[in-house]
Design a protein around this motif. Structure first.
Motif, PDB file in Angstrom:
ATOM      1  N   ALA A  58      28.236 -11.775  14.678  1.00 40.35           N
ATOM      2  CA  ALA A  58      28.782 -12.597  13.597  1.00 40.35           C
ATOM      3  C   ALA A  58      28.665 -14.084  13.925  1.00 40.35           C
ATOM      4  O   ALA A  58      28.342 -14.900  13.061  1.00 40.35           O
ATOM      5  CB  ALA A  58      30.237 -12.217  13.336  1.00 40.35           C
ATOM      6  N   ILE A  59      28.909 -14.444  15.177  1.00 39.88           N
ATOM      7  CA  ILE A  59      28.776 -15.843  15.594  1.00 39.88           C
ATOM      8  C   ILE A  59      27.340 -16.310  15.456  1.00 39.88           C
ATOM      9  O   ILE A  59      27.064 -17.410  14.944  1.00 39.88           O
ATOM     10  CB  ILE A  59      29.275 -16.018  17.040  1.00 39.88           C
ATOM     11  N   LEU A  60      26.400 -15.493  15.925  1.00 37.10           N
ATOM     12  CA  LEU A  60      24.990 -15.881  15.867  1.00 37.10           C
ATOM     13  C   LEU A  60      24.512 -16.038  14.426  1.00 37.10           C
ATOM     14  O   LEU A  60      23.805 -17.003  14.092  1.00 37.10           O
ATOM     15  CB  LEU A  60      24.141 -14.841  16.598  1.00 37.10           C
ATOM     16  N   LEU A  61      24.895 -15.115  13.559  1.00 34.42           N
ATOM     17  CA  LEU A  61      24.462 -15.190  12.163  1.00 34.42           C
ATOM     18  C   LEU A  61      25.058 -16.404  11.461  1.00 34.42           C
ATOM     19  O   LEU A  61      24.385 -17.067  10.660  1.00 34.42           O
ATOM     20  CB  LEU A  61      24.843 -13.910  11.430  1.00 34.42           C
ATOM     21  N   LEU A  62      26.308 -16.701  11.741  1.00 34.37           N
ATOM     22  CA  LEU A  62      26.926 -17.875  11.131  1.00 34.37           C
ATOM     23  C   LEU A  62      26.263 -19.156  11.614  1.00 34.37           C
ATOM     24  O   LEU A  62      26.054 -20.102  10.833  1.00 34.37           O
ATOM     25  CB  LEU A  62      28.425 -17.897  11.453  1.00 34.37           C
ATOM     26  N   ALA A  63      25.907 -19.196  12.897  1.00 34.39           N
ATOM     27  CA  ALA A  63      25.201 -20.365  13.427  1.00 34.39           C
ATOM     28  C   ALA A  63      23.833 -20.536  12.773  1.00 34.39           C
ATOM     29  O   ALA A  63      23.429 -21.660  12.426  1.00 34.39           O
ATOM     30  CB  ALA A  63      25.057 -20.241  14.944  1.00 34.39           C
ATOM     31  N   VAL A  64      23.117 -19.428  12.589  1.00 34.36           N
ATOM     32  CA  VAL A  64      21.803 -19.496  11.931  1.00 34.36           C
ATOM     33  C   VAL A  64      21.952 -19.994  10.496  1.00 34.36           C
ATOM     34  O   VAL A  64      21.153 -20.811  10.012  1.00 34.36           O
ATOM     35  CB  VAL A  64      21.120 -18.116  11.964  1.00 34.36           C
ATOM     36  N   MET A 104      34.590 -25.762   8.857  1.00 33.29           N
ATOM     37  CA  MET A 104      35.031 -24.397   8.592  1.00 33.29           C
ATOM     38  C   MET A 104      34.302 -23.399   9.498  1.00 33.29           C
ATOM     39  O   MET A 104      34.904 -22.445   9.997  1.00 33.29           O
ATOM     40  CB  MET A 104      34.778 -24.040   7.126  1.00 33.29           C
ATOM     41  N   ALA A 105      33.011 -23.632   9.706  1.00 33.62           N
ATOM     42  CA  ALA A 105      32.241 -22.725  10.565  1.00 33.62           C
ATOM     43  C   ALA A 105      32.719 -22.780  12.012  1.00 33.62           C
ATOM     44  O   ALA A 105      32.805 -21.739  12.688  1.00 33.62           O
ATOM     45  CB  ALA A 105      30.761 -23.089  10.489  1.00 33.62           C
ATOM     46  N   MET A 106      33.046 -23.967  12.504  1.00 38.92           N
ATOM     47  CA  MET A 106      33.520 -24.088  13.889  1.00 38.92           C
ATOM     48  C   MET A 106      34.859 -23.388  14.083  1.00 38.92           C
ATOM     49  O   MET A 106      35.091 -22.743  15.109  1.00 38.92           O
ATOM     50  CB  MET A 106      33.611 -25.567  14.255  1.00 38.92           C
ATOM     51  N   SER A 150      34.094 -17.845   7.316  1.00 38.58           N
ATOM     52  CA  SER A 150      32.629 -17.779   7.250  1.00 38.58           C
ATOM     53  C   SER A 150      32.145 -17.845   5.803  1.00 38.58           C
ATOM     54  O   SER A 150      31.153 -18.521   5.495  1.00 38.58           O
ATOM     55  CB  SER A 150      32.124 -16.500   7.913  1.00 38.58           C
ATOM     56  N   ILE A 151      32.856 -17.158   4.915  1.00 40.97           N
ATOM     57  CA  ILE A 151      32.484 -17.199   3.500  1.00 40.97           C
ATOM     58  C   ILE A 151      32.666 -18.607   2.936  1.00 40.97           C
ATOM     59  O   ILE A 151      31.820 -19.115   2.191  1.00 40.97           O
ATOM     60  CB  ILE A 151      33.320 -16.179   2.707  1.00 40.97           C
ATOM     61  N   VAL A 152      33.777 -19.248   3.289  1.00 42.94           N
ATOM     62  CA  VAL A 152      34.022 -20.619   2.814  1.00 42.94           C
ATOM     63  C   VAL A 152      32.946 -21.565   3.336  1.00 42.94           C
ATOM     64  O   VAL A 152      32.402 -22.397   2.592  1.00 42.94           O
ATOM     65  CB  VAL A 152      35.426 -21.086   3.243  1.00 42.94           C
ATOM     66  N   ALA A 153      32.643 -21.450   4.631  1.00 43.45           N
ATOM     67  CA  ALA A 153      31.625 -22.324   5.226  1.00 43.45           C
ATOM     68  C   ALA A 153      30.260 -22.101   4.582  1.00 43.45           C
ATOM     69  O   ALA A 153      29.522 -23.058   4.315  1.00 43.45           O
ATOM     70  CB  ALA A 153      31.547 -22.071   6.733  1.00 43.45           C
ATOM     71  N   THR A 154      29.921 -20.854   4.309  1.00 35.59           N
ATOM     72  CA  THR A 154      28.632 -20.560   3.686  1.00 35.59           C
ATOM     73  C   THR A 154      28.560 -21.114   2.264  1.00 35.59           C
ATOM     74  O   THR A 154      27.530 -21.667   1.850  1.00 35.59           O
ATOM     75  CB  THR A 154      28.390 -19.046   3.661  1.00 35.59           C
ATOM     76  N   SER A 155      29.646 -20.985   1.513  1.00 30.92           N
ATOM     77  CA  SER A 155      29.670 -21.516   0.147  1.00 30.92           C
ATOM     78  C   SER A 155      29.491 -23.030   0.151  1.00 30.92           C
ATOM     79  O   SER A 155      28.734 -23.576  -0.665  1.00 30.92           O
ATOM     80  CB  SER A 155      30.991 -21.139  -0.536  1.00 30.92           C
TER      81      SER A 155
END
Length: 215
Positions: A58-64, A104-106, A150-155
């Protein structure tokens, strides 16, 4: 072409970010509970479980997802040329949204990492509380909070991509279409037909034709 690239990049960002969130929700269901942890002497034994690997993925995918969004937006707008007033305003808003996305991602990564740490197989010293030995474990809801962040950061990352990659439509560009050409001629107005006469006009060397009078 530019719009198609923007859509493709945002789809990639959304796919990575949402996959990270899904893994976070699954890790929450697989996280260790107090009944899973065993006490051996003065140490707590943490068995292997899927939550550890799920948290790392999950960490790696969010970083990508975040890196892809930053690259698509031109390093948060720093690597893309500026434009007029409206373009500059949109760029500032895009940079702010991109920064909020990274924040948010951090925070999500911190939650993920904490869950990974306490779900890793191994041993930790037991804590003494009231004369009893207790084992520390990752509290319920940690992975869930990380997934929601993660959803908030992606949006926010997707929003920043659209703001930073949107084409400029400034008043200067619109005014340039009506400016006179170099030879001083103005472009024809809408609704005015421009062309050459199909028949020669009188007085250009040809006498008008007339029928002879009939007696």
């Amino acid at each position: 072409m530019e719009a198609g690239v923007t859509v493709l990049l945002t789809v990639m960002v959304g796919l990575f970010g949402l996959t990270s969130a899904v893994l976070g929700f699954i890790a929450e269901a697989q996280s260790l509970t107090p009944s899973d942890i065993h006490v051996s002497g003065s140490e707590c034994v943490y068995p292997a479980n899927p939550a550890h690997a799920l948290g790392v993925c999950a960490i790696l995918l969010l970083a990508v997802a975040q890196i892809t969004a930053s690259a698509a937006g031109g390093c948060c707008g720093c690597c893309r040329p500026g434009g007029g007033a409206s373009k500059s305003t949109r760029r500032v808003v895009g940079v702010i949204v991109a920064m909020l996305s990274w924040i948010m991602a951090m925070i999500a990564v911190l939650y993920y990492w904490k869950g990974v740490e306490w779900n890793a197989p191994g041993t930790h010293p037991a804590a003494i509380a009231g004369g009893n030995e207790e084992c520390v474990y990752f509290k319920d809801g940690g992975f869930t909070r990380a997934a929601i962040l993660s959803i908030v950061a992606t949006s926010l990352a997707i929003k920043s991509c659209f703001l930073l990659r949107a084409p400029a439509s400034t008043p200067e560009a619109l005014e340039g279409a009506d400016e006179p050409k170099a030879d001083g001629q103005h472009p024809p107005e809408a609704g005015v037909a421009v062309g050459l006469p199909q028949w020669p006009a009188p007085g250009n060397g040809h006498a008008p034709y007339s029928h002879p009078a009939q007696g």
